[in-house]
Design a protein around this motif. Sequence first.
Motif, mmCIF file in Angstrom:
data_model
loop_
_atom_site.group_PDB
_atom_site.id
_atom_site.type_symbol
_atom_site.label_atom_id
_atom_site.label_comp_id
_atom_site.label_asym_id
_atom_site.label_seq_id
_atom_site.Cartn_x
_atom_site.Cartn_y
_atom_site.Cartn_z
ATOM 1 N N ASN A 90 0.818 -1.218 0.000
ATOM 2 C CA ASN A 90 0.000 0.000 0.000
ATOM 3 C C ASN A 90 0.848 1.263 0.000
ATOM 4 O OD1 ASN A 90 -2.535 -1.227 -0.117
ATOM 5 N ND2 ASN A 90 -2.555 -1.552 2.092
ATOM 6 N N LEU A 91 1.919 1.264 0.761
ATOM 7 C CA LEU A 91 2.814 2.418 0.796
ATOM 8 C C LEU A 91 3.407 2.683 -0.581
ATOM 9 C CD1 LEU A 91 4.492 4.597 2.262
ATOM 10 C CD2 LEU A 91 6.181 2.811 2.719
ATOM 11 N N ILE A 93 2.336 1.672 -3.582
ATOM 12 C CA ILE A 93 1.296 2.071 -4.530
ATOM 13 C C ILE A 93 0.927 3.537 -4.320
ATOM 14 C CG2 ILE A 93 -1.116 1.704 -5.199
ATOM 15 C CD1 ILE A 93 0.898 -0.411 -6.250
ATOM 16 N N ASN A 94 0.804 3.962 -3.069
ATOM 17 C CA ASN A 94 0.474 5.363 -2.775
ATOM 18 C C ASN A 94 1.572 6.316 -3.229
ATOM 19 O OD1 ASN A 94 -2.064 4.870 -1.705
ATOM 20 N ND2 ASN A 94 -1.271 4.574 0.363
ATOM 21 N N ILE A 95 2.832 5.938 -3.023
ATOM 22 C CA ILE A 95 3.951 6.775 -3.457
ATOM 23 C C ILE A 95 3.948 6.915 -4.975
ATOM 24 C CG2 ILE A 95 6.478 6.868 -3.681
ATOM 25 C CD1 ILE A 95 6.582 5.617 -0.823
ATOM 26 N N ASP A 97 1.436 6.495 -7.018
ATOM 27 C CA ASP A 97 0.261 7.258 -7.430
ATOM 28 C C ASP A 97 0.485 8.759 -7.234
ATOM 29 O OD1 ASP A 97 -2.445 7.456 -8.368
ATOM 30 O OD2 ASP A 97 -3.044 7.870 -6.299
ATOM 31 N N LYS A 98 1.026 9.146 -6.085
ATOM 32 C CA LYS A 98 1.283 10.574 -5.818
ATOM 33 C C LYS A 98 2.325 11.127 -6.792
ATOM 34 C CE LYS A 98 -1.273 10.949 -2.081
ATOM 35 N NZ LYS A 98 -2.612 11.405 -2.168
#
Length: 122
Positions: A90-91, A93-95, A97-98
């Motif tokens: 999750n970390l 994927i979030n990085i 995406d941002k």
Amino acid sequence: MKENFKILRKSLRLTQREFAEKLNLSQNFIAQIESGSKIPSDRTVADICRVFSVNESWLRSGSGQMFNLAEDRTAAIVADLLDKQCPTYNLIINIIDKYRKLDPVSQSVIDKFLDDLLKGED
């Protein structure tokens, strides 16, 4: 083969439009492949395998690994990251995406920082 196209696209976390854009195809064509109403040409299959480091045997028949892991270190890393069992999934994927949503100047600043950071690892 249509199911493997869909599995691949979803494992890469791409919409049909995003997947199509990376291959210079239309979103409609990808939808038709996934529905089974169109069969991709050998060239399209080769392009998919090249762009995404996909094992052609897997794409056509489901045999073997999805990615050419032994041939491409990047593909191996991506395959590991796509495993939802990875503790940092999750970390990461979030990085990603941002980062993708940043303007080019901000991306460049981060790229330079990471290049400088990684120079010490050689």
